[in-house]
Scaffold this motif. Sequence first.
Motif, PDB file in Angstrom:
ATOM      1  N   LEU A  25       0.917  -1.243   0.051  1.00  0.00           N
ATOM      2  CA  LEU A  25      -0.087   0.085   0.039  1.00  0.00           C
ATOM      3  C   LEU A  25       0.749   1.138   0.033  1.00  0.00           C
ATOM      4  CD1 LEU A  25      -2.825  -1.348   2.406  1.00  0.00           C
ATOM      5  CD2 LEU A  25      -2.968  -1.047   0.124  1.00  0.00           C
ATOM      6  N   ARG A  26       1.665   1.544  -1.106  1.00  0.00           N
ATOM      7  CA  ARG A  26       2.183   2.684  -1.303  1.00  0.00           C
ATOM      8  C   ARG A  26       2.475   3.170  -2.977  1.00  0.00           C
ATOM      9  NH1 ARG A  26       5.429  -1.834  -0.900  1.00  0.00           N
ATOM     10  NH2 ARG A  26       6.782  -2.283  -2.846  1.00  0.00           N
ATOM     11  N   ALA A 206       3.592   7.294   8.789  1.00  0.00           N
ATOM     12  CA  ALA A 206       4.264   6.579   9.869  1.00  0.00           C
ATOM     13  C   ALA A 206       5.206   5.721   9.834  1.00  0.00           C
ATOM     14  CB  ALA A 206       3.003   5.747  10.626  1.00  0.00           C
ATOM     15  N   ALA A 207       5.372   5.126   8.712  1.00  0.00           N
ATOM     16  CA  ALA A 207       6.382   4.307   8.082  1.00  0.00           C
ATOM     17  C   ALA A 207       7.744   4.990   8.002  1.00  0.00           C
ATOM     18  CB  ALA A 207       6.155   3.590   6.959  1.00  0.00           C
ATOM     19  N   GLU A 208       7.608   6.201   7.407  1.00  0.00           N
ATOM     20  CA  GLU A 208       8.737   7.159   7.107  1.00  0.00           C
ATOM     21  C   GLU A 208       9.334   7.536   8.563  1.00  0.00           C
ATOM     22  OE1 GLU A 208       7.324   9.924   4.336  1.00  0.00           O
ATOM     23  OE2 GLU A 208       7.732   8.542   2.700  1.00  0.00           O
ATOM     24  N   ALA A 209       8.329   7.940   9.446  1.00  0.00           N
ATOM     25  CA  ALA A 209       8.812   8.429  10.904  1.00  0.00           C
ATOM     26  C   ALA A 209       9.384   7.584  11.437  1.00  0.00           C
ATOM     27  CB  ALA A 209       7.609   9.036  11.355  1.00  0.00           C
ATOM     28  N   LEU A 210       9.139   6.120  11.547  1.00  0.00           N
ATOM     29  CA  LEU A 210       9.955   5.220  12.105  1.00  0.00           C
ATOM     30  C   LEU A 210      11.347   4.991  11.353  1.00  0.00           C
ATOM     31  CD1 LEU A 210       6.952   2.452  12.776  1.00  0.00           C
ATOM     32  CD2 LEU A 210       8.226   3.618  14.539  1.00  0.00           C
ATOM     33  N   LEU A 211      11.003   4.871  10.066  1.00  0.00           N
ATOM     34  CA  LEU A 211      12.439   4.533   9.450  1.00  0.00           C
ATOM     35  C   LEU A 211      13.595   5.504   9.804  1.00  0.00           C
ATOM     36  CD1 LEU A 211      13.945   2.788   7.342  1.00  0.00           C
ATOM     37  CD2 LEU A 211      12.930   4.189   5.533  1.00  0.00           C
ATOM     38  N   TRP A 212      12.998   6.781   9.791  1.00  0.00           N
ATOM     39  CA  TRP A 212      14.027   7.692   9.870  1.00  0.00           C
ATOM     40  C   TRP A 212      14.552   8.222  11.480  1.00  0.00           C
ATOM     41  CZ3 TRP A 212      16.030   7.722   5.685  1.00  0.00           C
ATOM     42  CH2 TRP A 212      15.375   7.802   4.407  1.00  0.00           C
ATOM     43  N   SER A 237      13.418  -1.230  15.337  1.00  0.00           N
ATOM     44  CA  SER A 237      12.735  -0.283  14.178  1.00  0.00           C
ATOM     45  C   SER A 237      11.127  -0.236  14.420  1.00  0.00           C
ATOM     46  CB  SER A 237      13.320  -0.802  12.957  1.00  0.00           C
ATOM     47  OG  SER A 237      12.313  -1.908  12.221  1.00  0.00           O
ATOM     48  N   ARG A 238      10.585  -1.367  14.699  1.00  0.00           N
ATOM     49  CA  ARG A 238       9.119  -1.660  14.809  1.00  0.00           C
ATOM     50  C   ARG A 238       8.769  -1.254  13.393  1.00  0.00           C
ATOM     51  NH1 ARG A 238       6.569   1.779  17.618  1.00  0.00           N
ATOM     52  NH2 ARG A 238       8.385   2.638  18.407  1.00  0.00           N
ATOM     53  N   LEU A 239       9.314  -1.431  12.311  1.00  0.00           N
ATOM     54  CA  LEU A 239       8.895  -1.167  11.108  1.00  0.00           C
ATOM     55  C   LEU A 239       8.001  -2.562  10.454  1.00  0.00           C
ATOM     56  CD1 LEU A 239      11.756   0.322   9.080  1.00  0.00           C
ATOM     57  CD2 LEU A 239       9.436   1.470   9.453  1.00  0.00           C
ATOM     58  N   SER A 240       8.049  -3.795  11.192  1.00  0.00           N
ATOM     59  CA  SER A 240       7.317  -4.833  10.757  1.00  0.00           C
ATOM     60  C   SER A 240       5.813  -4.777  10.089  1.00  0.00           C
ATOM     61  CB  SER A 240       7.598  -6.111  11.840  1.00  0.00           C
ATOM     62  OG  SER A 240       6.896  -5.704  12.938  1.00  0.00           O
ATOM     63  N   PRO A 241       4.883  -3.904  10.969  1.00  0.00           N
ATOM     64  CA  PRO A 241       3.814  -4.047  10.305  1.00  0.00           C
ATOM     65  C   PRO A 241       3.616  -3.168   9.146  1.00  0.00           C
ATOM     66  CG  PRO A 241       3.536  -2.696  12.366  1.00  0.00           C
ATOM     67  CD  PRO A 241       5.159  -3.373  12.275  1.00  0.00           C
ATOM     68  N   HIS A 242       4.558  -2.350   8.961  1.00  0.00           N
ATOM     69  CA  HIS A 242       4.558  -1.302   7.740  1.00  0.00           C
ATOM     70  C   HIS A 242       5.026  -2.326   6.512  1.00  0.00           C
ATOM     71  CE1 HIS A 242       3.497   2.266   9.164  1.00  0.00           C
ATOM     72  NE2 HIS A 242       4.065   1.855  10.450  1.00  0.00           N
ATOM     73  N   ALA A 245       2.241  -4.600   5.499  1.00  0.00           N
ATOM     74  CA  ALA A 245       1.205  -3.889   4.764  1.00  0.00           C
ATOM     75  C   ALA A 245       1.658  -3.420   3.509  1.00  0.00           C
ATOM     76  CB  ALA A 245       0.566  -2.964   5.533  1.00  0.00           C
ATOM     77  N   GLY A 246       2.943  -3.401   3.324  1.00  0.00           N
ATOM     78  CA  GLY A 246       3.833  -2.916   2.187  1.00  0.00           C
ATOM     79  C   GLY A 246       3.789  -1.197   2.052  1.00  0.00           C
ATOM     80  N   THR A 247       3.674  -0.486   3.187  1.00  0.00           N
ATOM     81  CA  THR A 247       3.614   0.850   3.189  1.00  0.00           C
ATOM     82  C   THR A 247       5.273   1.419   2.849  1.00  0.00           C
ATOM     83  OG1 THR A 247       3.885   0.880   5.620  1.00  0.00           O
ATOM     84  CG2 THR A 247       1.506   1.353   4.703  1.00  0.00           C
ATOM     85  N   LEU A 248       6.055   0.495   3.124  1.00  0.00           N
ATOM     86  CA  LEU A 248       7.435   0.729   2.970  1.00  0.00           C
ATOM     87  C   LEU A 248       7.809  -0.617   2.462  1.00  0.00           C
ATOM     88  CD1 LEU A 248       9.844   2.706   3.636  1.00  0.00           C
ATOM     89  CD2 LEU A 248      10.248   1.159   5.380  1.00  0.00           C
TER      90      LEU A 248
END
Length: 507
Positions: A25-26, A206-212, A237-242, A245-248
């Motif tokens: 979803l991106r 939210a994905a970008e904020a977590l990544l950076w 990182s807690r990027l796993s849900p992203h 879902a493919g936001t990243l």
Amino acid sequence: MAERAGKAHLQAMPGLSIVWFKRDLRVADHAPLAAAAAAGPVLPLWIVEPGLWAAEEASARQYLFQAESAAELCADLAVLGQPLVVRAGEPLAVLSALAEAMPVRAIHAHQESTGERDFARDRAVRAWAREAAIPFHEHRQNGAIRALPSRDGWAARWERFTRAPVLPAPATLAPLGLDPGTIPHPQALGLAPDPCPGRQRGGRRAAEALLWSFLADRALPYRRAMSSPLAGWASCSRLSPHLAAGTLSVREAAQAARRARDGESGGLAEGIDSFLTRLAWHCHFIQKIETEPAIERSAMHPAYAGIGGAGPGEPVFEAWAAGRTGWPFLDACMRCLVETGWLNFRARAMLVSVAAMHLGLDWRAVGLHLARLFTDYEPGIHWSQVQMQSGVTGVNTIRMYNPVKQGFDQDPEGAFVRRWVPELRALPGRLALEPWRAGGAAGYPAPIGDHEALARAARERLWGVRHGPAYRAAADAVQARHGSRRSGMRQVGSRRPPAQPRLELGE
DNA sequence: AGTGCAGTTGACTTT
DNA sequence: TAAAGTCAACTGCAC
């Protein structure tokens, strides 16, 4: 119907390409969208599948995360010119209705590596598209490779895939004037109420904020802190849900991490290196379900096919699921997961290992229950891990976690336990980890069993299977099919890495 | 100061 | 991503 209302206008077009959004979803680094946009008008489509959300492993927390992500994707697409079109229904019905209502020149989607239900769904869509003479292009979105003949050389291919250029979002999309549809409420899909006050929010921002924030400083204590569920919330990182879902995309995450690491040295660079290793492991585990979708259902090693165990409705299972085993650290992890939808890796491993080994629960029932609690449920990773931590893969050693020792190691002050188990708040320091030393605590159960005795019994049970006949050959087959080829790991045919020559032996 | 010994620590193996 | 067992080296202490 909206499809019919716009028909005259749409029939005048040379044909449009449907981009079927799934767990991707991106708009950036999206191969189906880029390919479709290069060919002409694009219909960006998100299908809310009742069958998918009725599955045993699905939950409202996962759906809401995806719905939030889809809403943000819709806004991002609207900026380009054509917002997301949402339709509820089974993909075959939705796609064929669209193809009857308007000239569809092609369908683009990402390959998904999932369980048997979704594999069958994609196979049916492929067959229909072939019949309808509509080209159906499935693009790769992560390091998992379809129809992979062998695991040899996989790591190099992962490197190559993640180093390929990130695809930019299309500059513009021609507006189609279609009814955008609405995103259903989870109850309309039959999803049970699933309060999760600490759940992460979906969406690209939210994905970008977590990544950076992770690459800028949160990764500094990563190696040390990722093992603790308390420190892990900030330092993982807690990027796993992203990523689920493919936001990243994995490629975006890998390239951002490499760029951030190259300007750094010391702890931050080490933390980012560890993260990159885990990104590769992410795809490594997805590859397993890509190669063998049945791992969501049956043990990788046939000797464990009938291992069984207690399931929902049985008191032991319910005590584990409610976080009321009387082992404080284990219960704190379970309750934290229920309320936040996330746990660090080690805590997840402990929940599974104690469930399947000490408590003798059925690994598949354990996996289904945890799947619903994970906002970041990713089939390939989840079922590989559940099988591994339950000891039914036949490869790797049996890793049995001591629920009390893990508490001493990961939460020595008892802060995590007091935060998630209110019944133990009055117990100071380490006493919260062993309330039986204080004569117990009001409202909190006594330990469900003697964990050391239970561990011994489980060890005998699991190793007993391994010592049975015909075990070895099947284990080698699992290793050949799924095993990492990382140097130094045991390969088929050699029981251990070749010994280094030793001078003092002087033969 | 050297010796014996119980207890500890860390590396490595086994399950 | 485990835990238990084994063994050798080391440490602190009494004598």
